[in-house]
Design an enzyme around this catalytic site. Structure first.
Site, PDB file in Angstrom:
ATOM      1  N   THR A 174      12.887  32.056 -14.966  1.00 20.34           N
ATOM      2  CA  THR A 174      14.025  33.339 -14.744  1.00 20.34           C
ATOM      3  C   THR A 174      14.912  33.190 -15.822  1.00 20.34           C
ATOM      4  O   THR A 174      15.341  34.292 -16.667  1.00 20.34           O
ATOM      5  CB  THR A 174      14.582  33.237 -13.357  1.00 20.34           C
ATOM      6  OG1 THR A 174      13.646  33.323 -12.334  1.00 20.34           O
ATOM      7  CG2 THR A 174      15.606  34.402 -13.225  1.00 20.34           C
ATOM      8  N   LYS A 177      14.154  41.788 -11.898  1.00 20.69           N
ATOM      9  CA  LYS A 177      13.139  41.116 -12.367  1.00 20.69           C
ATOM     10  C   LYS A 177      12.046  41.292 -11.358  1.00 20.69           C
ATOM     11  O   LYS A 177      11.851  41.475 -10.124  1.00 20.69           O
ATOM     12  CB  LYS A 177      13.762  39.474 -11.992  1.00 20.69           C
ATOM     13  CG  LYS A 177      12.807  38.433 -12.013  1.00 20.69           C
ATOM     14  CD  LYS A 177      13.239  37.141 -11.873  1.00 20.69           C
ATOM     15  CE  LYS A 177      12.977  36.587 -10.500  1.00 20.69           C
ATOM     16  NZ  LYS A 177      13.649  35.202 -10.225  1.00 20.69           N
ATOM     17  N   GLN A 211       8.375  30.112   0.777  1.00 20.58           N
ATOM     18  CA  GLN A 211       7.453  30.736   1.352  1.00 20.58           C
ATOM     19  C   GLN A 211       7.492  31.029   2.557  1.00 20.58           C
ATOM     20  O   GLN A 211       7.196  30.272   3.708  1.00 20.58           O
ATOM     21  CB  GLN A 211       6.058  29.658   1.253  1.00 20.58           C
ATOM     22  CG  GLN A 211       4.659  30.114   1.842  1.00 20.58           C
ATOM     23  CD  GLN A 211       3.773  31.012   1.003  1.00 20.58           C
ATOM     24  OE1 GLN A 211       3.814  30.697  -0.486  1.00 20.58           O
ATOM     25  NE2 GLN A 211       2.977  31.915   1.179  1.00 20.58           N
ATOM     26  N   THR A 247      11.170  26.383 -12.217  1.00 17.38           N
ATOM     27  CA  THR A 247      10.441  26.275 -13.646  1.00 17.38           C
ATOM     28  C   THR A 247      11.241  26.786 -14.656  1.00 17.38           C
ATOM     29  O   THR A 247      11.230  26.539 -15.832  1.00 17.38           O
ATOM     30  CB  THR A 247       9.242  27.225 -13.578  1.00 17.38           C
ATOM     31  OG1 THR A 247       9.826  28.648 -13.475  1.00 17.38           O
ATOM     32  CG2 THR A 247       8.583  26.914 -12.421  1.00 17.38           C
ATOM     33  N   ASP A 274       0.732  -1.178   0.188  1.00 18.87           N
ATOM     34  CA  ASP A 274      -0.063   0.058  -0.057  1.00 18.87           C
ATOM     35  C   ASP A 274       0.993   1.231   0.000  1.00 18.87           C
ATOM     36  O   ASP A 274       0.369   2.137   0.158  1.00 18.87           O
ATOM     37  CB  ASP A 274      -0.957   0.098   1.262  1.00 18.87           C
ATOM     38  CG  ASP A 274      -0.181  -0.165   2.505  1.00 18.87           C
ATOM     39  OD1 ASP A 274       1.158  -0.104   2.360  1.00 18.87           O
ATOM     40  OD2 ASP A 274      -0.834  -0.290   3.599  1.00 18.87           O
ATOM     41  N   ASP A 289      22.477  31.879 -10.599  1.00 17.78           N
ATOM     42  CA  ASP A 289      21.314  31.828  -9.795  1.00 17.78           C
ATOM     43  C   ASP A 289      21.635  30.747  -8.845  1.00 17.78           C
ATOM     44  O   ASP A 289      22.407  29.952  -8.930  1.00 17.78           O
ATOM     45  CB  ASP A 289      20.111  31.743 -10.807  1.00 17.78           C
ATOM     46  CG  ASP A 289      18.895  32.436  -9.770  1.00 17.78           C
ATOM     47  OD1 ASP A 289      18.985  33.005  -8.992  1.00 17.78           O
ATOM     48  OD2 ASP A 289      17.766  32.743 -10.538  1.00 17.78           O
ATOM     49  N   ASP A 310      18.210  38.715 -10.653  1.00 11.34           N
ATOM     50  CA  ASP A 310      17.427  39.492  -9.744  1.00 11.34           C
ATOM     51  C   ASP A 310      18.266  39.970  -8.569  1.00 11.34           C
ATOM     52  O   ASP A 310      19.533  39.506  -8.504  1.00 11.34           O
ATOM     53  CB  ASP A 310      16.083  38.720  -9.405  1.00 11.34           C
ATOM     54  CG  ASP A 310      16.552  37.301  -8.854  1.00 11.34           C
ATOM     55  OD1 ASP A 310      17.795  37.279  -8.092  1.00 11.34           O
ATOM     56  OD2 ASP A 310      15.852  36.520  -8.736  1.00 11.34           O
ATOM     57  N   GLU A 340       3.336   2.186   1.867  1.00 10.49           N
ATOM     58  CA  GLU A 340       3.960   2.735   3.287  1.00 10.49           C
ATOM     59  C   GLU A 340       5.325   2.221   3.109  1.00 10.49           C
ATOM     60  O   GLU A 340       5.757   1.398   2.758  1.00 10.49           O
ATOM     61  CB  GLU A 340       3.021   2.374   4.444  1.00 10.49           C
ATOM     62  CG  GLU A 340       1.703   2.999   4.450  1.00 10.49           C
ATOM     63  CD  GLU A 340       0.900   2.405   5.526  1.00 10.49           C
ATOM     64  OE1 GLU A 340       1.238   1.511   6.509  1.00 10.49           O
ATOM     65  OE2 GLU A 340      -0.325   2.673   5.802  1.00 10.49           O
ATOM     66  N   ARG A 357       8.459  39.100 -10.398  1.00 12.04           N
ATOM     67  CA  ARG A 357       7.599  37.900 -10.715  1.00 12.04           C
ATOM     68  C   ARG A 357       6.007  38.038 -10.802  1.00 12.04           C
ATOM     69  O   ARG A 357       5.752  38.792  -9.630  1.00 12.04           O
ATOM     70  CB  ARG A 357       8.117  36.771  -9.647  1.00 12.04           C
ATOM     71  CG  ARG A 357       7.570  35.484 -10.062  1.00 12.04           C
ATOM     72  CD  ARG A 357       8.003  34.427  -8.899  1.00 12.04           C
ATOM     73  NE  ARG A 357       9.534  33.930  -9.137  1.00 12.04           N
ATOM     74  CZ  ARG A 357       9.727  33.090 -10.220  1.00 12.04           C
ATOM     75  NH1 ARG A 357       8.550  32.618 -11.079  1.00 12.04           N
ATOM     76  NH2 ARG A 357      10.736  32.863 -10.475  1.00 12.04           N
TER      77      ARG A 357
HETATM   78  C1  R5P Z   1      14.443  33.766  -6.683  1.00 12.77           C
HETATM   79  O1  R5P Z   1      14.465  34.324  -5.992  1.00 12.77           O
HETATM   80  C2  R5P Z   1      15.504  32.706  -6.903  1.00 12.77           C
HETATM   81  O2  R5P Z   1      16.811  33.273  -6.684  1.00 12.77           O
HETATM   82  C3  R5P Z   1      15.429  31.844  -8.444  1.00 12.77           C
HETATM   83  O3  R5P Z   1      15.708  33.274  -9.126  1.00 12.77           O
HETATM   84  C4  R5P Z   1      14.190  31.416  -8.733  1.00 12.77           C
HETATM   85  O4  R5P Z   1      13.776  30.480  -7.626  1.00 12.77           O
HETATM   86  C5  R5P Z   1      14.069  30.696  -9.964  1.00 12.77           C
HETATM   87  O5  R5P Z   1      12.804  30.338 -10.146  1.00 12.77           O
HETATM   88  P1  R5P Z   1      12.288  29.812 -11.647  1.00 12.77           P
HETATM   89  O6  R5P Z   1      13.257  28.767 -12.272  1.00 12.77           O
HETATM   90  O7  R5P Z   1      10.995  29.157 -11.151  1.00 12.77           O
HETATM   91  O8  R5P Z   1      12.231  30.869 -12.401  1.00 12.77           O
END
Ligand code: R5P
Length: 288
Positions: A224, A189, A93, A221, A34, A216, A166, A36, A191
């Site tokens: 950026t 940047k 978050q 995703t 299941d 970065d 950013d 677990e 968002r």
């Molecule tokens: C933002 O504050 C971080 O430094 C990255 O630029 C961000 O987490 C990248 O996210 P994504 O690839 O979704 O644009």
């Protein structure tokens, strides 16, 4: 020290043992029908210091096995349980932006702090918190990847222009560029959604002919980096290189970033991915 790999972290433990010495702990993992988790510790941990190695991308499915293993080694007599977490999840978050939202960075930190004695990680995404100790109640140690990124750029890119996408990336790009004697700029940047960003560039007239290197901390995703790479086509620079600490690459984003025009995409092995080219373990285990 006995190091246990949570599933998928076996190579990291091999690298840790090669760098720091110690013993590999053996655990039998399987899933019940299941789904677990079953686990059984096969190494004697009585009176020993234990390191649990578990990078925490896609954390929800990893947290319970980590908790079960931490509690089990403690019940079996381990004297100290340290988490070695190259990528630390749930850092973004960090505020209740809308009424009723869960502030998951604080909740996650409180949960981890309940079952571990200490935590080591690499460049956590600290934004509105300035230190992990603001949310973690256990001792934490942070390794910084900037020296390893700088070394890779110095060895692999000629005439680089280091670019932070950013304001938050200024801390990495200034250090990386400073240590290799390269110029840097930081973009602006905004968002507007999980998959939508707008980026403004300053004048790049001074940097004609250079190789842009976008640096970065996280690629999630990749919106950026994709947005920045697309806009760089408007300038007389070489095809950009993308360098990041933690490559999460949600969905098809790695392919999309390549198709956008990145000439190379390079990450550390904090999250296992085809783009890994920088070993973070020496810095993780010896952050001085
Ligand atoms: C933002 O504050 C971080 O430094 C990255 O630029 C961000 O987490 C990248 O996210 P994504 O690839 O979704 O644009």
């Amino acid at each position: 020290m006995i190091y246990f790999a949570l599933p998928g972290n076996e190579e990291l433990v091999t690298s840790i043992l090669a760098h720091a010495g110690g013993q590999r702990g053996v655990v039998e993992y399987r899933s019940f029908p299941d789904d677990e988790t079953y686990l059984r510790v096969l190494t004697d941990v009585e009176g020993k210091n234990v390191g649990l190695v578990c990078t925490l991308d896609h954390p929800d499915g990893k947290l319970l096995p980590l908790f079960f293993l931490a509690e089990t080694v403690r019940q079996l007599g381990a004297s100290r349980v340290e988490l070695i977490v190259p990528y630390l999840a749930y850092m973004r978050q960090d505020r209740r932006f809308k009424p009723g939202e869960a502030v998951t960075s604080d909740l996650f930190a409180a949960l981890i702090s309940r079952f571990a004695d200490a935590l080591i990680t690499v460049d956590p995404h600290l934004h509105r918190h300035s230190k992990l100790s603001e949310i973690y109640t256990i001792p934490t140690r942070v390794a910084h990847a900037a020296p390893a990124l700088a070394k890779w750029i110095a060895e692999n890119v000629s005439d680089p222009l280091v670019i932070g996408p950013d304001a938050e990336s200024r801390q990495w790009v200034s250090e990386v560029a400073g240590s290799i004697g390269a110029p840097y700029i930081v973009l602006d940047k905004v968002r507007t959604g999980d998959r939508e960003v707008r980026i403004s560039f300053p004048s790049l007239d001074l940097y004609q002919g250079k190789t842009p290197v976008l640096v970065d901390d996280i690629v999630s995703t990749a919106r950026t980096l994709i947005t920045a790479v697309r806009q760089l086509k408007d300038y007389s620079l070489k095809a950009p290189v993308c360098v990041a600490v933690h490559g999460l690459f949600a969905g098809n984003s790695y392919q999309e970033l390549r198709e956008a025009g990145a000439s190379q995409i390079v990450t550390t092995n904090s999250v296992r991915h085809v783009s890994n080219a920088i070993d973070i373990v020496p810095l993780l285990m010896d952050p001085a």
